[in-house]
Design a protein around this motif. Sequence first.
Motif, mmCIF file in Angstrom:
data_model
loop_
_atom_site.group_PDB
_atom_site.id
_atom_site.type_symbol
_atom_site.label_atom_id
_atom_site.label_comp_id
_atom_site.label_asym_id
_atom_site.label_seq_id
_atom_site.Cartn_x
_atom_site.Cartn_y
_atom_site.Cartn_z
ATOM 1 N N ARG A 1 -16.652 -13.164 -41.937
ATOM 2 C CA ARG A 1 -15.665 -12.015 -42.236
ATOM 3 C C ARG A 1 -16.092 -12.418 -43.697
ATOM 4 N N LYS A 2 -17.371 -13.111 -43.941
ATOM 5 C CA LYS A 2 -18.257 -12.653 -45.451
ATOM 6 C C LYS A 2 -19.562 -13.338 -44.634
ATOM 7 N N PRO A 3 -20.786 -12.987 -45.260
ATOM 8 C CA PRO A 3 -22.250 -12.956 -44.819
ATOM 9 C C PRO A 3 -22.562 -14.664 -44.575
ATOM 10 N N ALA A 4 -22.278 -15.800 -45.057
ATOM 11 C CA ALA A 4 -22.154 -17.521 -45.001
ATOM 12 C C ALA A 4 -22.014 -17.095 -43.916
ATOM 13 N N ASP A 5 -20.839 -16.705 -43.227
ATOM 14 C CA ASP A 5 -20.008 -17.073 -42.518
ATOM 15 C C ASP A 5 -21.527 -16.978 -40.820
ATOM 16 N N LEU A 6 -22.323 -15.849 -41.280
ATOM 17 C CA LEU A 6 -23.790 -15.778 -39.995
ATOM 18 C C LEU A 6 -24.341 -17.210 -39.832
#
Length: 320
Positions: A197-202
């Motif tokens: 849902r957001k870049p950090a989730d990668l």
Amino acid sequence: MIKSSDMPRSSFDGLDLNDIVIFTRVVQHGSFTTAAKLFGKSPSYMSKHVSQLEEALKLTLLNRSTHAVFLTDAGSVFFDHCTRILAEIDAAKADASGLSSELIGTLRVHSTPGVGQALVAPAIVDFTARYPSIKVELTVSAYSVNLMERGVDVVIGSRDFDDDESFHTGLFERKLGPAPYVICAAPSYFAERPRPRKPADLREHNCLIHTTQKPDPRTWSARFDDEEITVQVDGTFHSNFESAILLGALQGAGIARLPLYSVVEEIRAGRLLSVFDGEIVSHRVIKAFYPRSRFVPKKLRAFLAILEARLKDAMRPGAE
């Protein structure tokens, strides 16, 4: 058979046109040796004519080394004028022979692998369909090419060639358009995993790493909620071959960051899903490099127009 050495000198205020042609070709080819091979002459023959030109001008045009030549300041100014003059002569020949209205001959294109496979090759198919009288030769390599040495008309790529000795002052750089990235994965990959849902989730996902991406293949950046977010990612599959990363993504092996032009058809068909709606940060630009001239050959102008249209269309993944 009349030999070039037996030809009368075409003098203009003490300047010989043959000397001017040889000087221009030596600069464009990067060395006396390379130019001599293409002329069917010896390097000493080529050097003699350049020396004659320098003597007539009372100027030093070239600084010579064992393997290359370098323009002096005066030589650079004179070379620019020479290329324009010779281009005008070529244009006059085309107009006089009636060839200016028809595209004929051979267009030689060199490209880097990713751009070549996903963008340049399809553009060549479009080009040859529109201009069947043109023959196109495409070479693809990760390494740069000495444009004039191999008889190439244009080099297409996105890298910078500032430190590449093969790319000298005789080349013009034309920016064709941006090359943004997209972070994407196959629907099958998300069948058993939550979609980021957001870049950090990668960080929690298996990311497929294309090892030649610049500046750092494991650092992915995206604009999210009007903010640029940078994330360190990693995964079980690393490759320097872009097509391998694309294949891994299509087979559901993980999430990939790839140029939009290389995956636009997969996204349109639903075989890949873009992870974020926000723009993926990229400073890549697709460029064309070709000999500097006032008159760009019509076949090259026509091809670059088709290539630019291809690139523009690839910037609209939702297009049908």
